[in-house]
Scaffold this active site. Structure first.
Site, mmCIF file in Angstrom:
data_model
loop_
_atom_site.group_PDB
_atom_site.id
_atom_site.type_symbol
_atom_site.label_atom_id
_atom_site.label_comp_id
_atom_site.label_asym_id
_atom_site.label_seq_id
_atom_site.Cartn_x
_atom_site.Cartn_y
_atom_site.Cartn_z
ATOM 1 N N ASN A 169 0.794 -1.231 0.000
ATOM 2 C CA ASN A 169 0.000 0.000 0.000
ATOM 3 C C ASN A 169 0.830 1.287 0.000
ATOM 4 O O ASN A 169 0.342 2.337 -0.392
ATOM 5 C CB ASN A 169 -1.022 0.002 1.147
ATOM 6 C CG ASN A 169 -0.397 -0.039 2.514
ATOM 7 O OD1 ASN A 169 0.791 -0.341 2.641
ATOM 8 N ND2 ASN A 169 -1.166 0.240 3.534
ATOM 9 N N GLU A 264 5.478 -3.695 11.580
ATOM 10 C CA GLU A 264 4.175 -3.042 11.644
ATOM 11 C C GLU A 264 3.197 -3.950 10.904
ATOM 12 O O GLU A 264 3.301 -4.155 9.701
ATOM 13 C CB GLU A 264 4.238 -1.669 10.989
ATOM 14 C CG GLU A 264 2.993 -0.864 11.291
ATOM 15 C CD GLU A 264 2.537 -0.071 10.097
ATOM 16 O OE1 GLU A 264 1.337 -0.137 9.785
ATOM 17 O OE2 GLU A 264 3.380 0.595 9.474
ATOM 18 N N CYS A 298 -3.105 0.655 7.101
ATOM 19 C CA CYS A 298 -3.136 0.025 8.432
ATOM 20 C C CYS A 298 -3.716 0.995 9.446
ATOM 21 O O CYS A 298 -4.280 0.576 10.450
ATOM 22 C CB CYS A 298 -1.741 -0.437 8.822
ATOM 23 S SG CYS A 298 -0.553 0.873 8.730
HETATM 24 O O1 G3H Z 1 -0.629 1.186 5.979
HETATM 25 C C1 G3H Z 1 0.155 1.536 6.852
HETATM 26 C C2 G3H Z 1 0.764 2.850 6.847
HETATM 27 O O2 G3H Z 1 1.786 2.908 7.812
HETATM 28 C C3 G3H Z 1 -0.244 3.954 7.048
HETATM 29 O O3 G3H Z 1 0.316 5.177 6.765
HETATM 30 O O4 G3H Z 1 -1.225 6.678 8.020
HETATM 31 O O5 G3H Z 1 0.304 7.571 6.284
HETATM 32 O O6 G3H Z 1 -1.666 6.197 5.653
HETATM 33 P P1 G3H Z 1 -0.614 6.473 6.675
#
Ligand code: G3H
Length: 496
Positions: A169, A264, A298
């Site tokens: 993602n 993570e 996430c």
């Molecule tokens: O999908 C996991 C990422 O660490 C989320 O990052 O809060 O910048 O969308 P973000």
């Protein structure tokens, strides 16, 4: 355009090369891995299916390149990172284009990801110069029973080879959030991109190549996780693993040796809404938090826990905003685009059908075409429904009505995840108490969860991960402390 201009050399016919020893190479396997465009469901790109032997070679090069890199002055490491950041930002268009094609990220968000990544690299270079340029000096007579006969000097030294595994993602941003801290701290770096996102990663790596990093210091190995995944993560040359993704991270951490891990692994971020909350603000944040990049973050809002007395009003406001979300191709900047794969769409559908059978209220009609799922708000979700606990990673958001704040906190804390959460109220005292009670790595007060800005600490509790991210914490995690103690024959005091 991807694979053209300065990126021509990373492509061999229709298959992208992998990067090793400062060169773009084709794999001896003669095989490739297809990358399917989530929107068209047709093969968009192909990458090399690297072999275990190639992994071994890359690890050997990474080990020896790291030895000289650790002796490269800190300012010089920072200078090269700044150069890579500038090249990356100058070439945002082709990189963003590959993000659009291989992960169906809306075009403008794809550009944002690349620019954000350049900024992250530069910030990391500056932060590294600051925090790695200084150490500690301790005197022995502060501890009982000691005289001032020992001077203790501490500094931070590199770990060795860092293995970086980013998710689909944010293939560029979550790759550089591992690469830049590793390099500034004097480590070498082996990157294993996700299959979808690999071509964007290869373009990004070429920007580091053009910046002039030494041969072997950075490598990018592509291929099937089933063939080289365990081999990479259990490789004896690896001194640190930084992984972002799903459950795989749990098995990686069980198999990895005695090395630092930064993991993570997702979340079920709760949004607790109190009676006094500004419901317009909540509704906008639910839309931004729950539906941006079609919920494939996430840190997406993954369950709304709203006080019964304001639930009707909030649901109406969110419904009105959901109706305005555009659905369609990422090239047209639609808000909702196809989810990453058919299996992901099937999983989301399974959660929706379970909620339907158990009596959830559908605020919109459920609609799916291929991997494209229309945004869906599910009201009156109860704890016996899978969607109350599982992470859809799609544009589907459950609302649970609660009769007390404690009920909301208990639901949040009963999750096996603990990434982020948020609370909406005008009462800062209540917000602080709720924040303290929520078992999550971060709580946002009056805003949706988010990892950024990228220098903020970012960490999950429970199954959401181990180790803290954010620029400073990542640099620290990718170093170890080295101490030298000077022993004096007699106590000595500086007398001024
Ligand atoms: O999908 C996991 C990422 O660490 C989320 O990052 O809060 O910048 O969308 P973000």
């Amino acid at each position: 355009m991807a694979g053209t201009g300065i990126f021509t050399e990373i492509l061999d016919g229709e298959v992208y090369k992998f990067y090793a020893d400062g060169e773009w190479r084709t794999s001896s396997s003669g095989k490739s891995v297809a990358i399917v465009n989530p929107a068209t469901r047709k093969t968009q790109y192909k990458v090399q299916a690297c072999t275990q032997e190639e992994v071994n070679k890359v690890m050997g090069m990474a080990k020896s390149a790291q030895k000289s890199w650790a002796k490269t002055p800190l300012w010089k490491r920072a200078e090269l990172l700044h150069k890579a950041a500038a090249i990356l930002k100058d070439n945002k268009a082709p990189i963003a284009e590959s993000l659009v094609k291989e992960i169906a990220k809306p075009a403008k968000d794809s550009v944002t990801e690349v620019v954000r990544s350049g900024d992250l690299i530069s910030y990391c270079a500056e932060e590294g110069v600051r925090i790695l340029g200084e150490g500690k000096f301790l005197l022995s007579d502060s501890f009982p029973g000691n005289e001032r006969t020992k001077y203790c000097l501490t500094s931070k030294i590199p770990l060795g080879v860092v293995l970086a595994i980013p998710p689909f993602n944010y293939p560029v941003n979550l790759a550089v959030s591992k690469i830049a801290p590793a390099l500034i701290a004097g480590n070498s770096l082996v990157l294993k991109p996700p299959t979808q996102g690999a071509v964007s990663c290869l373009h990004m790596v070429h920007c580091f190549h053009l910046a002039g990093f030494p041969k072997g210091l950075i490598s990018c190995i592509t291929g099937k996780g089933s063939e080289i995944g365990d081999f990479l993560t259990m490789h004896p040359a690896v001194n640190c693993i930084s992984f972002t993704g799903g459950d795989t991270g749990i098995s990686i951490s069980k198999k990895a040796g005695m090395i630092p891990l930064q993991m993570e692994l997702g979340g079920k971020d709760a949004c607790i809404v109190l009676e006094d909350a500004d419901l317009d603000l909540v509704a906008s944040n639910i839309i931004k938090g729950g539906f941006s990049y079609s919920g494939q973050r996430c840190t997406a809002v993954k369950v709304v826990l709203v006080m019964e007395s304001v639930a009707d009003e909030l649901v109406e406001k969110v419904k009105a905003k959901v109706a305005k979300l555009t659905v369609g191709p990422p090239e047209e900047n639609c808000d909702i685009t196809a989810v990453v794969s058919e299996s992901s769409a099937n999983f989301i559908e399974g959660l929706v059908m379970d909620a339907k059978e158990k009596g959830a209220t559908f605020c919109q009609e459920y609609k799916r075409e291929g991997n494209l799922i229309w945004p869906l708000l599910l009201d009156n979700v109860r704890p016996d429904m899978r969607i109350a606990w599982e992470e859809p990673f799609g544009p589907v958001l459950p609302v649970l009505r609660i009769s007390s704040v404690d009920e909301g906190i208990n639901h949040c804390n009963a999750s096996n995840f603990g990434l982020q959460g948020c609370v909406f109220t005008k009462d800062i005292n209540k917000a602080m108490l709720i924040s303290d009670a929520m078992e999550t790595g971060t709580v946002q007060i009056n805003s949706a969860p988010a990892r950024g800005p990228d220098h903020f600490p970012f960490q999950g509790l429970k199954d959401s991960g181990i180790g803290s991210q954010g620029v400073t914490n990542s640099i620290n995690l990718m170093t170890k402390v080295k101490t030298t103690v000077i022993n004096l024959p007699t106590p000595s005091y500086s007398m001024g």
